[in-house]
Scaffold this motif. Structure first.
Motif, PDB file in Angstrom:
ATOM      1  N   ALA A 293      51.803 -17.386  32.043  1.00 38.82           N
ATOM      2  CA  ALA A 293      50.968 -17.366  33.052  1.00 38.82           C
ATOM      3  C   ALA A 293      51.296 -16.045  34.022  1.00 38.82           C
ATOM      4  CB  ALA A 293      51.492 -18.578  34.027  1.00 38.82           C
ATOM      5  N   MET A 294      52.490 -15.539  34.142  1.00 41.61           N
ATOM      6  CA  MET A 294      52.595 -14.430  34.950  1.00 41.61           C
ATOM      7  C   MET A 294      52.182 -13.136  33.957  1.00 41.61           C
ATOM      8  SD  MET A 294      56.339 -14.820  36.706  1.00 41.61           S
ATOM      9  CE  MET A 294      56.282 -16.329  37.868  1.00 41.61           C
ATOM     10  N   GLN A 295      52.305 -13.249  32.686  1.00 38.78           N
ATOM     11  CA  GLN A 295      51.906 -12.174  31.738  1.00 38.78           C
ATOM     12  C   GLN A 295      50.116 -11.940  31.821  1.00 38.78           C
ATOM     13  OE1 GLN A 295      53.022 -12.555  27.817  1.00 38.78           O
ATOM     14  NE2 GLN A 295      52.488 -10.512  27.202  1.00 38.78           N
ATOM     15  N   GLN A 296      49.541 -13.272  31.877  1.00 37.37           N
ATOM     16  CA  GLN A 296      48.274 -13.230  32.268  1.00 37.37           C
ATOM     17  C   GLN A 296      47.915 -12.446  33.381  1.00 37.37           C
ATOM     18  OE1 GLN A 296      46.075 -14.127  29.893  1.00 37.37           O
ATOM     19  NE2 GLN A 296      44.245 -13.902  30.914  1.00 37.37           N
ATOM     20  N   ALA A 297      48.511 -12.713  34.353  1.00 36.87           N
ATOM     21  CA  ALA A 297      48.199 -12.260  35.686  1.00 36.87           C
ATOM     22  C   ALA A 297      48.294 -10.608  35.899  1.00 36.87           C
ATOM     23  CB  ALA A 297      49.135 -12.820  36.829  1.00 36.87           C
ATOM     24  N   ALA A 298      49.414 -10.401  34.956  1.00 41.61           N
ATOM     25  CA  ALA A 298      49.832  -8.776  35.087  1.00 41.61           C
ATOM     26  C   ALA A 298      48.504  -8.215  34.179  1.00 41.61           C
ATOM     27  CB  ALA A 298      51.014  -8.583  34.430  1.00 41.61           C
ATOM     28  N   GLU A 299      48.193  -8.835  33.080  1.00 45.30           N
ATOM     29  CA  GLU A 299      47.086  -8.101  32.216  1.00 45.30           C
ATOM     30  C   GLU A 299      45.581  -8.070  32.941  1.00 45.30           C
ATOM     31  OE1 GLU A 299      47.039 -10.260  28.646  1.00 45.30           O
ATOM     32  OE2 GLU A 299      48.921  -9.884  28.131  1.00 45.30           O
ATOM     33  N   LEU A 300      45.430  -8.970  33.936  1.00 47.00           N
ATOM     34  CA  LEU A 300      44.302  -9.138  34.647  1.00 47.00           C
ATOM     35  C   LEU A 300      44.277  -8.073  35.785  1.00 47.00           C
ATOM     36  CD1 LEU A 300      43.527 -12.758  34.669  1.00 47.00           C
ATOM     37  CD2 LEU A 300      42.265 -10.964  33.344  1.00 47.00           C
ATOM     38  N   ALA A 301      45.423  -7.968  36.370  1.00 42.38           N
ATOM     39  CA  ALA A 301      45.679  -7.310  37.541  1.00 42.38           C
ATOM     40  C   ALA A 301      46.644  -6.204  37.504  1.00 42.38           C
ATOM     41  CB  ALA A 301      45.673  -7.885  38.906  1.00 42.38           C
ATOM     42  N   PRO A 302      46.683  -5.167  36.726  1.00 48.22           N
ATOM     43  CA  PRO A 302      47.981  -4.389  36.256  1.00 48.22           C
ATOM     44  C   PRO A 302      48.607  -3.602  37.500  1.00 48.22           C
ATOM     45  CG  PRO A 302      46.173  -3.293  35.028  1.00 48.22           C
ATOM     46  CD  PRO A 302      45.595  -4.699  35.700  1.00 48.22           C
TER      47      PRO A 302
END
Length: 70
Positions: free
Chosen positions: A59-68
């Protein structure tokens, strides 16, 4: 229901420590708006609190990819 309302409801539950309700609402919101970085990040924090480290990382990786840059 509007995504802003869902996010605010999830955030309130999360802040109160009602992680199960918050998790359910974040997942509902992501079903409507899968690119909502804040929901992914907060869902990751909930998973981490619940000891679900693999789900937290995803989930945190997904967040980082969406809002780097946040």
């Amino acid at each position: 229901m509007e995504t802003n309302t869902l996010f605010n409801n999830a955030l309130k539950a999360h802040q109160k420590g009602d992680l199960i309700t918050a998790k359910r609402i974040y997942r509902q919101l992501l079903g409507i708006e899968p690119n909502h970085a804040g929901s992914w990040m907060n869902l990751g924090l909930i998973y981490q609190s619940l000891g679900e480290t693999n789900k937290a990382h995803t989930a945190m990786q997904q967040a980082a990819e969406l809002a780097p840059h946040q």
